[in-house]
Scaffold this active site. Structure first.
Site, PDB file in Angstrom:
ATOM      1  N   LYS A 118       0.862  -1.185   0.000  1.00  0.00           N
ATOM      2  CA  LYS A 118       0.000   0.000   0.000  1.00  0.00           C
ATOM      3  C   LYS A 118       0.894   1.229   0.000  1.00  0.00           C
ATOM      4  CE  LYS A 118      -3.688   2.364   2.544  1.00  0.00           C
ATOM      5  NZ  LYS A 118      -4.567   2.320   3.736  1.00  0.00           N
ATOM      6  N   LYS A 122      -2.062  -1.628  -3.813  1.00  0.00           N
ATOM      7  CA  LYS A 122      -2.905  -0.436  -3.824  1.00  0.00           C
ATOM      8  C   LYS A 122      -2.024   0.797  -4.004  1.00  0.00           C
ATOM      9  CE  LYS A 122      -6.223   2.065  -0.904  1.00  0.00           C
ATOM     10  NZ  LYS A 122      -6.866   2.160   0.417  1.00  0.00           N
TER      11      LYS A 122
END
Length: 330
Positions: free
Chosen positions: A196, A254
């Site tokens: 992320k 992400k």
């Protein structure tokens, strides 16, 4: 004799192209992120995310039943917490009668086969808007992990199928696995946000939950001390491998479209399913361009989703899930 090889033979018409197409999409490839708010019969559109709403639990349940009928089999849920329930430790996050826990129970009661993956991070519950507990001017890793375990166990008790830690604390997957197992939830899985990045693409999401870091001199102004530097590639592989070693059943990359090289690298490195989060900023850019007539919403939507799948995604968390499922069903 020239040329011996003519690639265009396999592109002659749609029937041939569909025969040799390497990647396909179906509604079961999608997970729908949903935003939950307090109240009843409440539905408010998020201004920076046209077509996406904060809903009360009753309307969330109706939406879940509708998207299940379209073939979507997973939802990733987030809650907008009242300001008076926020503190530095995130105590509301493991309230057995909290908004998240009540939402999980309601969804599983109404649609038992829908896979529910609640978000595990403290930012919606934090007075500072950070994913963990602030101590000595920074996010404290190990005490945050202790809080996340309590949060995850409360989600499992409410009926969650997977927990989805998005916090990026070191070692939290192992602590979550140990905590879930100790509480008897051996079959509750972990979908870890492994790679992320500290991305500017998250802006509309933070609008949806009012969870951006507050502007205060005594705390970090952003999340770069725990989310990843977007200049790094090898680090993503390392983080994903660590999470798998610690017990992650799925790993996530992400954002999505801007990070397809990372998706492929992670897919090649791990032996578990890879989820990709097609994030709010990526969604908002398409919607804004389509509203101005600069891009075709449906064509760009399907192209981006196909590219994410082609890069190696087993599951795509996307705000386009319902739109794309409707289109695919046609």
């Amino acid at each position: 004799m020239f040329p011996l090889h003519r690639g265009r033979r396999l592109r002659t018409n749609e029937s041939i192209r569909s025969l040799v197409r390497e990647t396909s999409l179906s509604p079961s490839d999608f997970m729908f992120p949903m935003f939950i708010a307090e109240g009843e019969n409440y539905k408010v559109e998020i201004p920076s995310m046209p077509g996406i709403f904060r809903r009360s639990i009753d309307l969330t349940v109706e939406e879940v039943k509708e998207i299940f009928a379209f073939g979507i089999r997973a939802v990733n849920i987030y809650v907008k917490v009242s300001e008076n329930l926020k503190d530095n430790e995130g105590n509301e996050a493991w309230n057995p009668n909290g908004l998240m826990q009540n939402t999980i129970r309601a969804i599983k009661a109404a649609c038992p086969e829908m896979i529910v993956m609640p978000d595990v991070a403290l930012d919606p519950y934090s007075i500072y808007g950070h994913d963990g507990i602030i101590s000595n001017g920074d996010v404290e890793n190990d005490s945050t992990n202790t809080a996340l375990v309590k949060m995850a166990v409360s989600h499992a008790q409410a009926g969650a199928d997977f927990v989805a830690p998005s916090d990026m604390m070191d070692g939290r997957v192992l602590r979550l696995r140990e905590g879930l197992d100790a509480a008897g939830f051996h079959n509750v899985g972990i979908m870890s946000y492994s790679a992320k990045y500290a991305s500017a693409f998250y802006g509309p999401f933070r609008d949806a939950l009012d969870s951006a870091p507050v502007d205060a001199t005594e705390i970090p102004k952003d999340k770069k001390t725990y989310q990843m530097d977007y200049a790094n590639r090898i680090e993503a592989i390392k983080e994903a491998l660590w999470d798998v070693e610690e017990g992650a059943d799925m790993v996530m990359v992400k954002p999505g479209i801007a990070y397809l090289d990372i998706v492929r690298e992670v897919k090649n490195a791990v032996n578990v399913p890879v989820t990709v989060y097609h994030v709010s900023g990526e969604y908002a850019m398409i919607k804004a361009a389509a509203e101005r007539g600069w891009l075709d919403n449906d064509k760009i939507m399907m192209e981006q989703l196909m590219c994410i799948k082609r890069a190696g995604a087993s599951l795509i968390s996307t705000y386009f899930a319902k739109e794309a499922a409707i289109l695919l069903n046609k």
